[in-house]
Design a protein around this motif. Structure first.
Motif, PDB file in Angstrom:
ATOM      1  N   ARG A  46       0.830  -1.199   0.000  1.00 14.95           N
ATOM      2  CA  ARG A  46       0.000   0.000   0.000  1.00 14.95           C
ATOM      3  C   ARG A  46       0.867   1.253   0.000  1.00 14.95           C
ATOM      4  O   ARG A  46       1.877   1.327   0.691  1.00 14.95           O
ATOM      5  N   ASN A  48       0.378   5.398   0.592  1.00 10.91           N
ATOM      6  CA  ASN A  48      -0.519   6.437   1.093  1.00 10.91           C
ATOM      7  C   ASN A  48      -0.404   7.652   0.178  1.00 10.91           C
ATOM      8  O   ASN A  48       0.405   8.553   0.394  1.00 10.91           O
ATOM      9  N   GLN A  50      -2.417  10.150  -0.432  1.00 10.98           N
ATOM     10  CA  GLN A  50      -2.781  11.433   0.156  1.00 10.98           C
ATOM     11  C   GLN A  50      -1.614  12.030   0.940  1.00 10.98           C
ATOM     12  O   GLN A  50      -1.328  13.223   0.844  1.00 10.98           O
ATOM     13  N   LEU A  51      -0.927  11.195   1.716  1.00 12.60           N
ATOM     14  CA  LEU A  51       0.221  11.675   2.473  1.00 12.60           C
ATOM     15  C   LEU A  51       1.358  12.056   1.537  1.00 12.60           C
ATOM     16  O   LEU A  51       2.052  13.060   1.760  1.00 12.60           O
ATOM     17  N   TYR A 147       0.973   0.507  10.374  1.00  8.63           N
ATOM     18  CA  TYR A 147       0.294   1.273   9.332  1.00  8.63           C
ATOM     19  C   TYR A 147      -1.136   1.591   9.783  1.00  8.63           C
ATOM     20  O   TYR A 147      -1.588   2.743   9.723  1.00  8.63           O
ATOM     21  N   GLU A 151      -2.308   5.522  11.123  1.00  6.11           N
ATOM     22  CA  GLU A 151      -3.267   6.249  10.297  1.00  6.11           C
ATOM     23  C   GLU A 151      -4.603   6.439  11.021  1.00  6.11           C
ATOM     24  O   GLU A 151      -5.272   7.459  10.840  1.00  6.11           O
ATOM     25  N   ARG A 162       3.355   9.066  10.709  1.00  3.64           N
ATOM     26  CA  ARG A 162       2.421   8.653   9.666  1.00  3.64           C
ATOM     27  C   ARG A 162       2.980   7.488   8.865  1.00  3.64           C
ATOM     28  O   ARG A 162       4.193   7.226   8.861  1.00  3.64           O
ATOM     29  N   GLU A 468      -7.259  -3.118   3.432  1.00  6.41           N
ATOM     30  CA  GLU A 468      -7.758  -1.931   2.743  1.00  6.41           C
ATOM     31  C   GLU A 468      -9.122  -1.510   3.291  1.00  6.41           C
ATOM     32  O   GLU A 468      -9.378  -0.312   3.482  1.00  6.41           O
ATOM     33  N   LEU A 471      -8.735   0.118   6.771  1.00  5.63           N
ATOM     34  CA  LEU A 471      -8.189   1.467   6.640  1.00  5.63           C
ATOM     35  C   LEU A 471      -9.256   2.452   6.157  1.00  5.63           C
ATOM     36  O   LEU A 471      -9.309   3.602   6.619  1.00  5.63           O
ATOM     37  N   ALA A 475     -10.517   5.703   8.409  1.00  2.00           N
ATOM     38  CA  ALA A 475     -10.242   7.047   7.896  1.00  2.00           C
ATOM     39  C   ALA A 475     -11.363   8.016   8.235  1.00  2.00           C
ATOM     40  O   ALA A 475     -11.176   9.235   8.183  1.00  2.00           O
TER      41      ALA A 475
END
Length: 504
Positions: A46, A48, A50-51, A147, A151, A162, A468, A471, A475
């Motif tokens: 995975r 990230n 967005q990060l 992870y 998050e 992060r 997934e 997560l 979020a």
């Protein structure tokens, strides 16, 4: 590893957008310049995205074969020499004068969209001179756990390191048995720990202490540099940051599990998610860590341990606080005494918000303590109790969903009478109060049994779809997400996870 035909000595490397960072400009004794150890068959689990965008990095590049080589430790970013940082630490109260990054390498620094410096580090990237006989690698399970939890903490609004990426290595690591290996890419405001200062203090390195303190001030607390005693101001800032951080842990039922001084960041971020967990049923003595046999780092002990750790930082800084030792000790003690008031201010304000109290009264904390005590006696779920209070604002006495969470609902009813009486002294409408309560009381946390199920799917079957999905749910911890409501449920008796383990 020559048979892999991978060249990791090329200092030019791929252009990732990462720079060397100014920590490398500190004295060489602060770190080891190290080469990466390549892995056989890396696979991106995975990224990230967005990060990555927040950091100003090209997510498409990082997902490419060339970017994967960087995230797997098979290539260094352009013009970056990886660093393994030196630090010491008290581990379960016992001082170890040299620890350091035994399985992690700092592979660069990014300047994020807000103009802040962010360290990027690989965990599980191979041996360094700090490995103390270890293999320098990480197993897949702890990588998935870190992870997920880091998050989740970010989504809850709690300062944290992060997760940028998780990569499987295609190789096995050996702990109690053979396990698939993985590498975790961690992003932090910095990796300076209380133990970093202890490392220099233990060696009587006043020059090094001053250099590190000056660096920490410039990077994290620049206003301290303008104070009459900048080093005392640094200590006071770290005390305040830790007080606010631990209060936020307590307000969501988070248990760090291994609050050693080498696991406490001076920036005020949560760092090092090993045997961490969130409580299900509320009990102040809850411990999950398999190695915390005496409950040193139990839930209720966390504020006390934070002060203990900060006292170790103060001891390390004494040579900088004043020329006279007595004056230095007096200044340090005064700074440490500020913790309790700062912690209580943050915790009390947060608890009022959780209870829907929008003003403050002297009796509020007794009301909160009464609820926690009732929850403890009745094995009530921490997260669901606070979340459901907001749903019961209009419920009549003896009705509502919250009372069903208590083994003896009548005990909750007695407390609820006092709570409703307190709410009646405020003018806000229930709809406004409910919205405010929903914004601070999460519905979804990384429940231990859910995290373990994700790990088992990934480790046993290489199935990362549960990873997934979890997560995705975490979020949005404050949203209702009715299609995912099962993720809010506490574990059944047979699903309970009573022990968590360090990631080493």
């Amino acid at each position: 590893m020559d048979q892999l035909n991978i060249d990791v000595s090329n200092r030019a490397g791929p252009a990732t957008g990462l720079g060397q960072g100014d920590y490398a400009e500190l004295p060489e004794r602060f770190f080891q310049r190290a080469d990466l150890s390549p892995v056989r068959a890396p696979r991106l689990i995975r990224l990230n995205r967005q990060l990555a965008e927040e950091l100003g990095l090209d997510a498409d590049f990082l997902a490419s074969p060339e970017g994967l080589a960087v995230l797997a430790g098979n290539a260094s970013p352009k013009n970056v020499q990886p660093l393994a940082l030196a630090y010491a630490g008290h581990q379960f109260g016992n001082f170890v004068p040299q620890l350091g990054d035994g399985r992690a390498l700092l592979i660069g620094e990014a300047i994020d969209r807000a103009g802040k410096r962010r360290d990027v580090q690989l965990k599980g990237s191979g041996r360094t001179r700090f490995s103390r006989g270890g293999d320098g690698r990480a197993a897949l399970g702890p990588v998935l756990r870190e992870y997920i939890v880091s998050e989740a903490m970010a989504a809850l609004g709690i300062p944290t390191t992060r997760a940028l990426a998780a990569v499987s290595t295609g190789e096995m690591v050996f702990r109690e048995g053979a396990m698939p290996g993985a590498i975790f890419t961690r992003v932090a405001a910095s990796h300076i720990r209380i133990g970093t200062f202890q490392y220099l203090a233990a060696r009587g390195d006043r020059e090094g202490l001053k250099a590190l303190a000056d660096y920490a001030i410039a990077r994290h607390y620049p206003d301290a540099g303008a104070q009459e005693n900048p080093y005392l101001a640094l200590l006071e800032n770290v005390v305040a940051a830790q007080a606010r951080l631990v209060a936020r842990w307590m307000l969501v039922g988070f248990i760090h599990g291994v609050m050693n001084t080498d696991n406490m960041s001076i920036s005020g971020e949560t760092i090092d998610y090993g045997p961490c967990a969130f409580m299900d049923n509320y009990h102040p003595a809850t411990v999950f860590s398999s190695i915390d046999s005496r409950g040193r780092y139990a839930y209720a002990n966390q504020p006390h341990i934070a002060v203990w750790n900060l006292a170790r930082l103060a001891e390390a800084l004494l040579p900088l606080l004043a020329d006279n030792e007595d004056a230095a000790v007096e200044a340090a003690e005064a700074a440490l005494k500020k913790f309790q008031a700062l912690y209580e201010e943050a915790f009390h304000a947060g608890m009022r918000r959780k209870l829907g109290l929008l003003t403050g009264r002297p009796e509020d904390m007794a009301l909160a303590a009464g609820l926690l005590d009732t929850m403890d006696r009745n094995e009530a779920d921490f997260t669901l109790t606070f979340r459901s209070l907001g749903e019961d604002l209009g419920a009549a006495a003896g009705e509502g969903v919250t009372r069903a969470l208590f083994a003896r609902p009548a005990e909750f009813d007695d407390w609820a009478v006092r709570w409703k009486d307190r709410l009646a002294r405020e003018s806000e409408h229930d709809a406004e109060r409910q919205a405010a309560m929903r914004s601070v009381n999460p519905k979804f946390i990384p429940r231990n049994h859910r995290v373990e199920a994700v790990i088992r799917a990934g480790v046993d079957r290489s199935d990362f779809s549960p990873f997934e999905e979890l997560l995705s749910v975490l979020a949005k911890p404050f949203d209702e997400q009715p299609e995912m409501v099962a993720y809010a449920d506490p574990p059944k008796m047979e699903e309970r996870v009573l022990e968590t383990f360090c990631g080493t």
